[in-house]
Design a protein around this motif. Structure first.
Motif, PDB file in Angstrom:
ATOM      1  N   GLY A 295      12.101 -10.133  -0.604  1.00 11.91           N
ATOM      2  CA  GLY A 295      12.493 -10.118  -2.006  1.00 11.91           C
ATOM      3  C   GLY A 295      11.746 -11.204  -2.750  1.00 11.91           C
ATOM      4  N   ARG A 296      12.059 -11.359  -4.028  1.00 10.32           N
ATOM      5  CA  ARG A 296      11.404 -12.416  -4.799  1.00 10.32           C
ATOM      6  C   ARG A 296      11.920 -13.778  -4.354  1.00 10.32           C
TER       7      ARG A 296
ATOM      8  N   THR B  40       8.429   1.023  -0.510  1.00  8.75           N
ATOM      9  CA  THR B  40       7.089   1.576  -0.707  1.00  8.75           C
ATOM     10  C   THR B  40       6.204   0.576  -1.440  1.00  8.75           C
TER      11      THR B  40
ATOM     12  N   GLY C 113       5.139  -3.826  -4.453  1.00  7.02           N
ATOM     13  CA  GLY C 113       6.135  -3.214  -3.557  1.00  7.02           C
ATOM     14  C   GLY C 113       7.426  -2.926  -4.293  1.00  7.02           C
TER      15      GLY C 113
END
Ligand code: BTN
Length: 257
Positions: free
Chosen positions: A44-45, A60, A132
């Protein structure tokens, strides 16, 4: 310009962003999309983990080589991706998500999609970018700590009494077809000149009170919209200020969005 998209699907990978990076270092071309049923180390960020329970979510990533635009414009790709996912969810299953600046998609204040764009440089220039996308699709529930702020395609369709049965592969194709259109509009100018109005029409924060959480201080403001670079325009004490992506965290004061 983004041309043909080549799709590869895997049962399990560490992270689709990491797989794209490995292939890019091996000379793969722009437009390669890697998707997986499961990620064992989804990212994640800001260094967070991104959970990808097997076959419940879309995970994806695409390989981009945005040599037409300056390096400062690369961060805006993430905004273009948010627009693409929003449009794809509406097209595939009629879901009306909003965008929480800069690039989370939310429905009724709950997050349904996250986007992580990463860039690699070589010889002082952009070498490649991977964008992504993670979408919660078949999740029926979420871990307690995120249940109040997460939702999925199936949960939202059930709320709407929809009988739509959607496959993750259809969502993936719809996302990247939609992304190609928005990206090619973006790449012509390197900014949001031709996309800004549409982005703002779906901006959850628009006109709302937000809390700006910077490293050293935190304050309230009203979000007004974005500029052509995708930066958030806020009003604080009657004055306009600009907030750049990644600089601060912007939270809704009431609810998640
Ligand atoms: C966020 O924190 O909101 C961003 C989440 C991004 C998750 C996606 S899932 C596909 C791609 N691969 C990763 O490891 N992360 C992104």
């Amino acid at each position: 310009m983004l041309g043909e998209i080549i799709y590869e699907f895997y049962e399990s990978v560490d992270s689709t962003n990491e797989r794209i990076k490995a292939r890019a270092r091996d000379d793969a071309g722009q437009g390669l999309v890697i998707s997986a049923d499961e990620q064992t180390a989804g990212k994640g960020r800001v260094g967070r983990k991104w959970e990808t329970p097997s076959k419940d979510t879309v995970a994806t990533s695409i390989l981009l080589k945005p040599y037409e635009i300056p390096v400062e414009s690369v961060a805006t790709i993430t905004i273009v991706a948010a627009m693409a996912v929003r449009a794809a969810l509406e097209k595939c299953c009629g879901l009306k998500a909003e965008i929480k600046w800069p690039n989370d998609l939310v429905i009724d204040g709950k997050k349904i999609c996250g986007i992580l764009t990463e860039m690699e440089m070589r010889d002082g220039k952009v070498w490649f970018v991977t964008c992504g996308i993670g979408v919660n699709v078949h999740n029926k529930s979420f871990p307690e700590e995120i249940a109040f702020k997460a939702t999925s395609v199936d949960l939202e369709l059930a709320k709407n009494n929809s009988t739509c049965k959607i496959h993750r592969s259809e969502i993936i194709k719809a996302i990247w077809e939609s992304f190609k259109e928005y990206y090619n509009v973006f790449i012509r100018t390197g900014d949001l000149t031709n996309l800004r109005d549409e982005y703002q029409a779906h901006l959850a924060n628009s006109g709302k009170r937000v809390r700006i959480e910077a490293q050293e201080n935190s304050y309230e403001a009203t979000a007004l919209g974005i500029n052509n670079k995708g930066e958030l325009i806020i009003e604080v004490d009657g004055k306009e200020e600009i907030i750049r992506t990644g600089e601060v965290s912007v939270r809704g004061i009431y609810g998640y969005s």
